[in-house]
Each structure stands twice: as C-alpha cells, then as structure tokens.
Design an enzyme around this catalytic site. Structure first.
Site, PDB file in Angstrom:
ATOM      1  N   GLY A 127      26.608  14.761   5.341  1.00 23.40           N
ATOM      2  CA  GLY A 127      27.206  13.643   4.597  1.00 23.40           C
ATOM      3  C   GLY A 127      28.720  13.815   4.466  1.00 23.40           C
ATOM      4  O   GLY A 127      29.483  12.845   4.596  1.00 23.40           O
ATOM      5  N   ASP A 128      29.153  15.042   4.220  1.00 27.56           N
ATOM      6  CA  ASP A 128      30.588  15.317   4.093  1.00 27.56           C
ATOM      7  C   ASP A 128      31.298  15.022   5.418  1.00 27.56           C
ATOM      8  O   ASP A 128      32.460  14.604   5.442  1.00 27.56           O
ATOM      9  CB  ASP A 128      30.824  16.778   3.698  1.00 27.56           C
ATOM     10  CG  ASP A 128      29.955  17.185   2.524  1.00 27.56           C
ATOM     11  OD1 ASP A 128      29.694  16.325   1.668  1.00 27.56           O
ATOM     12  OD2 ASP A 128      29.518  18.349   2.476  1.00 27.56           O
TER      13      ASP A 128
END
Ligand code: ATP
Ligand code: MG
Length: 304
Positions: free
Chosen positions: A248-249
């Site tokens: 996600g990052d």
C-alpha cells in the site's frame, strides 16, 4: 521537495521459526531487522523510483538511532525529532502461522510536537508531504487534521494514508490525496465494499468533502481512482505475492512519483498500481524497472 512523516516508527524484527511453542524457549531459524513505518517505506520506495525525499518524524533511544542510520544508509535524508524513551520494536514471527507482537510507543511531548511543527512550517508551494501510518497513543487523533489544514494553507500537497479515527477526522482538512484500502474505506463509510465498482458512490461522496484524489486499493482485486473530473478503475497485474509489507505504501509512493514527473491521471494511476504490485511480487520493495514492466499489464477504464 517531498517529505514523508512517520510519527510512530518501529524497528521491525522478523523471525522465522519451524514452529512456535508458547511457554517454552523458541529458537529462530532466520531473522532480520528493518526500519518500519509507513512514511519511511514511502521514502524507501521513492528512492528506488528515482526520487529524493526527506524522512521526518519522531525517534528515540538506540532503536531510534538504528532507524535513522538504516534510512540514511539508503541515502535518504532525515529530520527526526528525538524523544525520550526508545522507539518501539515490533516482532513479526513466522512459524505455522504468522504472529505479531507490537511494542509500546515512547511518549511524544508537546515540545516534541512543536519542534516538528516548526520544521513543517517552513514548507511551501511545490513541496509535498506524505502523512502515513498510525499515531502513537500520546498524540491526539486530530494531529493529521491540524497539520493537513496548515500545510494546505501553505500551498503544500498533502497525501494521507491512515485508517480509523485519524482518517475520518482528516477529511475535513481536505487532503490532496487519500489511499484507503477497501477495508479502511468500508470502515470509514460504514458499508460493505468488496469491489472497485461498489466503492464508486462512496469515493464520490468523499470528493464532495473537498479531497482531490481518492485511490482505493483492493490488494489483487483491482483499484479505483476518483477525482473531481473523472473516476476510473484499474486491474492489478498477475504474479506471485512474496511480500505483504509496504504494498500500500508503494502505491502512495508511485502516485507521488507520478505527480512529480507530471504524468497525466490515468498514467499516474497505472504507475501507482504497478508500484504496489512490484512490491507485493518482490521480497523487498519495488524497483523502477519492475514497475515499468508491470505497468504494461495495467489497464485503466473510465467509468464516469
Ligand atoms: N495479490 C496481489 N496481486 C497483485 N497486486 C497486489 C496484490 N496484493 C497487493 N497488490 C498491490 O498492492 C497494492 C496495495 O495493496 P492493498 O490494497 O493490500 O494495500 P494496503 O492494505 O493498504 O497495504 P499495506 O498493508 O501496505 O498498507 C494493490 O493496489 C496492488 O497494486
Ligand atoms: Mg495501507
């Protein structure tokens, strides 16, 4: 300049064991340590995508020293405010199943907060700030909201990736970008959401609060990007998932990178999704070559 903010970093200690027995001495088969924290991950991925950023946040003690050294060893600049107490250690054990033990965060004082605010006050037009991850218990849950509001007034682009109360609260400050995963969006709006199509009305509702870009990720199930002009969905590339840390990052880092390079919206979206998958399919983080390669598998369709 791009700044990533990690208010609650950790030393991640990964241990692999054949099996885990409670109440007994267990021996690690394999182990490694890494600087943990969502903002730090964004900085590390940005570096691999070819962009400088500065990692900002709170660290303390020998564990904090390790985080600073490990980040700087990757040639990433840092501006960490030092707090009393040690940065926490999160233990991630992999045996028959995965078990995590998260340490307690050091207390952040009002003076510590003021020190970081003094730094953020100096930013202006052309700068971007990524506020990512959870908050230590000693900070009030509206801190991202206050900072986003101020930074937006200073002309800074603000990307927020968090969940729960801090996410709900930050909406009123109109961040430039948010990236909930589908579970975080479901919690935020109080609905069941399983597919990008189901997320459309909720993403649009969020835009009405003044946010510019809402990107909702669905792990391997595609993604949705909603902006005031258009709403579009993307598929995710196919591959073997090797890593669940930082995917996600990497989407956030991909979108920040795409904006810094002036890509148009569909291209930025493709690049962001490919960045997430490039990390998911690697043992470490995405690299540029893999992202460009996986991007070829991502197609974007306008649905509005
Ligand atoms: N099984 C998969 N196949 C392809 N890509 C994947 C898969 N799982 C994750 N990804 C990639 O990673 C991105 C982010 O995944 P996800 O929606 O799980 O984010 P997240 O829950 O916010 O992750 P994080 O735990 O890092 O915060 C997806 O948009 C996709 O690009
Ligand atoms: Mg996430």
């Amino acid at each position: 300049m791009i700044y990533t903010v990690t208010l609650n970093p950790a030393v991640d200690y990964f241990v692999t064991l054949d099996s885990l027995h409670f109440g007994e001495v267990n021996r690690a088969k394999k182990e490694h340590k890494a600087p943990g924290g969502k903002g730090i991950n964004v900085s590390r991925v940005l570096k691999r995508l070819g962009h400088e950023s500065e990692a900002v946040g709170f660290i303390g003690g020998f564990t904090g020293g390790y985080i600073k050294d490990a980040v700087e060893a990757e040639s990433i600049r840092t501006h960490f405010v030092t707090v009393d107490g040690d940065t926490r250690i999160n233990v991630k054990m992999k045996a028959e199943s995965e078990t995590e033990l998260n340490g307690t965060s050091p207390v952040i004082t009002a003076d510590n907060v003021r020190d970081l605010e003094a730094f953020l006050q100096r930013l202006g037009k052309g700068d971007a700030v990524v506020l990512a991850g959870s908050l230590p218990p000693s900070l009030d849950k509206t801190i991202y909201t206050r900072w986003t509001k101020r930074l937006r007034e200073q002309g800074v682009a603000v990307y927020v990736d968090t969940s729960g109360v801090p996410l709900k609260d930050v909406l009123s400050a109109k961040p430039s970008f948010i990236k909930p995963n589908h579970r975080e969006l479901a919690e935020l709006v109080g609905a069941d959401i399983h597919t990008p199509a189901e997320a459309v009305p909720y993403a649009k509702e969020l835009l009405e609060t003044g946010i510019e870009n809402v990107l909702v990720s669905f792990a391997g199930g595609g993604a949705l990007l909603s902006t005031r002009e258009r709403t579009m969905v993307a598929n995710t590339p196919k591959g073997v998932v090797k890593n669940s840390v930082g995917a996600g990052d990497s989407v956030v880092a991909g979108f920040v990178c795409a904006n810094a390079e002036g890509m148009d919206l569909p291209e930025a979206f493709r690049f962001a999704v490919a960045s997430g998958s490039a990390t998911a399919f690697s043992t470490g983080f995405a690299d540029r070559e893999r992202v460009e390669e996986l991007k070829q598998q991502v197609s974007v369709t306008y649905i509005d």
